[in-house]
Design a protein around this motif. Sequence first.
Motif, PDB file in Angstrom:
ATOM      1  N   ASN A  33       0.542  -1.615  -0.044  1.00 32.60           N
ATOM      2  CA  ASN A  33       0.084  -0.091   0.087  1.00 32.60           C
ATOM      3  C   ASN A  33       1.198   0.938   0.199  1.00 32.60           C
ATOM      4  OD1 ASN A  33      -2.485  -1.348   0.555  1.00 32.60           O
ATOM      5  ND2 ASN A  33      -2.643  -1.425   2.192  1.00 32.60           N
ATOM      6  N   LEU A  37       0.545   4.099  -2.459  1.00 35.28           N
ATOM      7  CA  LEU A  37       0.306   5.710  -2.287  1.00 35.28           C
ATOM      8  C   LEU A  37       2.312   6.646  -3.039  1.00 35.28           C
ATOM      9  CD1 LEU A  37      -0.830   5.707   1.181  1.00 35.28           C
ATOM     10  CD2 LEU A  37      -2.163   5.795  -0.939  1.00 35.28           C
ATOM     11  N   THR A  40       1.623   6.883  -6.739  1.00 34.03           N
ATOM     12  CA  THR A  40       0.749   7.630  -6.782  1.00 34.03           C
ATOM     13  C   THR A  40       0.981   9.016  -6.871  1.00 34.03           C
ATOM     14  OG1 THR A  40      -1.490   6.025  -6.178  1.00 34.03           O
ATOM     15  CG2 THR A  40      -1.486   8.376  -6.506  1.00 34.03           C
ATOM     16  N   THR A  55      -6.515   9.057  -8.525  1.00 37.82           N
ATOM     17  CA  THR A  55      -6.070   8.408  -6.554  1.00 37.82           C
ATOM     18  C   THR A  55      -8.144   7.474  -7.003  1.00 37.82           C
ATOM     19  OG1 THR A  55      -6.875  10.539  -5.911  1.00 37.82           O
ATOM     20  CG2 THR A  55      -8.375   9.689  -4.847  1.00 37.82           C
ATOM     21  N   ALA A  58      -5.880   4.373  -7.745  1.00 35.96           N
ATOM     22  CA  ALA A  58      -5.131   3.953  -6.504  1.00 35.96           C
ATOM     23  C   ALA A  58      -6.212   2.908  -5.599  1.00 35.96           C
ATOM     24  CB  ALA A  58      -4.243   5.451  -5.794  1.00 35.96           C
ATOM     25  N   CYS A  59      -6.825   3.494  -5.602  1.00 33.58           N
ATOM     26  CA  CYS A  59      -8.261   2.942  -4.902  1.00 33.58           C
ATOM     27  C   CYS A  59      -8.753   1.528  -4.963  1.00 33.58           C
ATOM     28  CB  CYS A  59      -9.091   3.918  -4.728  1.00 33.58           C
ATOM     29  SG  CYS A  59      -9.045   5.074  -3.710  1.00 33.58           S
ATOM     30  N   MET A 136      -7.872   9.300   0.350  1.00 36.92           N
ATOM     31  CA  MET A 136      -6.708   8.109   0.600  1.00 36.92           C
ATOM     32  C   MET A 136      -6.999   8.216   2.024  1.00 36.92           C
ATOM     33  SD  MET A 136      -4.979   7.027  -1.955  1.00 36.92           S
ATOM     34  CE  MET A 136      -4.326   7.100  -3.539  1.00 36.92           C
TER      35      MET A 136
END
Length: 252
Positions: A33, A37, A40, A55, A58-59, A136
């Motif tokens: 993770n 992040l 990103t 976003t 990434a989610c 996030m």
Amino acid sequence: MSVQLLLGVILFLLMALVGGKKGVRSFFTLFLNFGVLFFTIILMSIPNVNPILLTIIACIVISCINLFYINGVNRITKTAFFSSMITIVILLLFIVFITEKAMIQGFGEEEIEEIGAFSLFIGVDFIKVAAAVIIMSTIGSITDIAISIASPMRELFQHNPSIDRKELFTFGLEIGRDVLGTDTNTLFFAFFGSYLGLLIWFKDLSYSFGEIVNSKVFGAEMITILCAGIGVALIIPITAWITAYFLVRVEG
């Protein structure tokens, strides 16, 4: 041995002893993770790149790691993933609107001295960046609540296959009510704990209560906390309804 390495070893041993193989996988998800992040954030710094799209991507990746890598690919994790994605999209649209209207994007006057030597013309939409930060901050809690609701609902349905969809949905809501308060308070204290230095700074500068409430930095944090709480509350009925619909429709 550095302090970071020592703490990491202690955390790994405890997670392995308590959680077994799933605990070990959970430990490695921390690094996965973090990598998502970090990557990103690097992409967001590129001009003309849409932070909202990044976003969402990434989610999706983080949700897949937290749900499928730790718990495996099954009906429950698929339901939790689908519920999380619906909640994130709804919350993201709401946050972009609130951020634009409240004008909390960018930097506050307390931060001007620190960034005064840098150019602010970096070609990044700070409204979308502010929305991305809030999303996030809540993605972990959203996926955690989703799987916490979907899994007991599946267990109940397996032990009582004749249960109807409404009763199963009500059961999911009851579970959500039990975790709603604790998760909301967790988000609240996590945000305020990270900004404890800012509150002390406000006191040293002799800010009045009105100046604190109306400061941009404090306002942005409060809106972040409230939006995160909305996301936590929103995922509960969405997960309960989708899980109830999916189980009764597929297995009933």
